[in-house]
Enzyme design. Structure first.
Site: not given
Length: 472
Positions: A84, A159, A183
């Site tokens: 990520k 997220s 997230s």
């Protein structure tokens, strides 16, 4: 931005080196010599290219000759994955999903990136996230949103939306995710995946979190199978184990242990779940009872100010980023942060004097949480108060006051675990929405209870295998 007249299901499953393997199955095929690591990396890269123009999940894609492998050993040796883009990876820029600065190339791996690499994975690049991970939808003011592979008209969640979209579409078996308010679990629920937020301190802590008055972020992965998540946690523990937590080891299936599980369908802050979400929780509760577990209603009595306090803390994080942003890039300009980030910061500046009281109350949340768990092993809830929204519903272009109202009506269950530091897992429920989208349910436990969470997740997966996008 592109407008799609028709929305479609998008996946990359095919007869290649990855096949329909999860990460554990692919690693086993690699160990047996049935496929080679270079072949797997090449085919995964091809899968990513095939879906990227419709999902927009990738921030950085490494060119094939420069694929960065892990140790070559470990549970996931040769398994392709992505990191990520809020986590430093040597040689790649870290952009945090923001247009407020020009990303700089990382000079070293972040501690968690090293822990992930210790499992032997091959990193193919970095996935997209909303600006600084603040939003539960991976959308932007001036760029394509990350789209849900089950139905591209809908959000992939946030997220860790880019990671979830790639895994759900079959481009890679697992991908890095992290969770500061839901997230990992939110995009897992949106995309029909398994997403476990570990106990605070179960995996290595990133440097930024250590500097905060309340560390709410945990790293992990999203996966298509329970065993992949279990294998990741076991592999991570061989790299580093927190001596303050009970050892986890490898959980390989349901134990058969009868659990006492509480459930609630409406959020402690007064948000009512929609019909599809309530049905998913109640059906899951009925399944667990049929399998011999005790399931009973439970109440979680949070301080009435919990939601406002969490929002204030969220705003404090945006304020701190605005102050310290030049450490990310010399051209950082807080005025170029998106509407959600700016709104959070501006609201915090109106209320900053509340910060000491906010921190005291948030830290006391563990008392209410512990009280709800008396006599229980786990608590079952929705992941989100309503099903996955359409693209645009949570866009940072929505006026701030309206956007926050929408977010709070959606993300009503997950933040408690971040504040208390307890583990929590999202797993797919049976069925789907009218739009073909998955619905997730969530189990939460006491600190260090990941084995019990994996146990119940395995139990549900064995009883009703998770829906597969390639069968739609």
């Amino acid at each position: 931005m592109t407008t799609f007249e028709e929305r479609a299901t998008v996946h990359a499953f095919r007869d290649d080196a990855l096949g329909e393997h999860d990460a554990v199955g692919l690693a086993a095929a690699l160990r047996r010599g049935e496929v080679g690591a270079a072949e797997v990396a090449r085919d995964a890269a091809e899968r990513v290219r095939d879906v990227e123009d419709r999902l927009h999940a990738v921030q950085v894609h490494i060119d094939a000759p420069a694929y960065a492998a892990g140790t070559g050993h470990g549970a996931f040796a040769g398994v392709p994955t992505f990191v990520k883009d809020n986590t430093d990876y040597l040689g790649l820029p870290t952009g945090h999903g923001s247009a407020a600065f020009t990303p700089r190339v990382a000079r070293r791996h972040a501690p968690f990136a090293r822990q992930l690499l210790s499992s032997g994975v091959t990193v193919l690049g970095k996935t997209r996230l909303p600006e600084f991970g603040f939003s539960p939808a991976t959308e932007y003011e001036a760029a394509e949103p990350v789209r849900n592979p089950w139905n591209t008209g809908f959000s992939a969640g946030g997220s860790s939306g880019g990671s979830a979209a790639l895994v759900a579409a079959g481009a890679v078996p697992i991908a890095h995710a992290n969770d500061g308010g839901g997230s990992i679990r939110i995009p897992a629920a949106c995309c029909g995946l398994v997403g476990l937020k570990p106990t605070r301190g179960r995996v290595v802590t990133n440097a930024q979190s250590r500097q905060l008055p309340l560390d709410i972020v945990s790293d992990g992965i999203v996966s298509r199978s329970v065993r992949d998540t279990a294998a990741f946690l076991a592999a991570a523990e061989t790299h580093w184990r927190n001596p303050k937590l009970p050892p986890l080891g490898l959980v390989e299936g349901p134990s058969g242990r009868r659990l006492r599980i509480g459930f609630l369908v409406d959020s402690p802050n007064g948000v009512h779940a929609d019909t599809a979400t309530r049905t998913a929780v109640m059906d899951t509760a009925a399944t667990l009872e049929r399998l011999g577990h005790t399931v009973e209603p439970v109440e979680l009595h949070l301080d009435p100010r919990f939601t406002d306090d969490f929002l204030t803390y969220w705003g404090m994080l945006s304020f701190l980023l605005g102050v310290t942003g030049r450490t990310l890039g010399p051209d950082f300009d807080r005025h170029r942060m998106d509407g959600l980030s700016r709104g959070l910061r501006e609201e915090y500046l109106k209320n900053w004097r509340r910060t000491p009281g906010v921190l005291r109350r948030l830290k006391r949340t563990k008392e209410a949480y512990a009280a709800a768990f008396r006599g229980l092993d786990l608590v079952l809830t929705p992941v989100l108060a309503h099903t996955t929204p359409r693209i645009g519903h949570l866009s940072p272009t929505v006026p701030y006051a309206e956007l926050v109202e929408r977010i709070l009506a959606y993300v009503a269950f997950t933040p408690v675990n971040n504040v208390v530091g307890t583990p929590s897992i999202s797993v797919p429920a049976t069925g789907a929405t009218e739009d073909g989208l998955p619905v997730g349910v969530m189990f939460s436990g006491r600190p260090g209870s990941e084995r019990t969470l994996l146990d119940v997740a395995y139990t549900l997966e064995a009883d009703r295998p998770f829906r597969r996008i390639q069968d739609v």
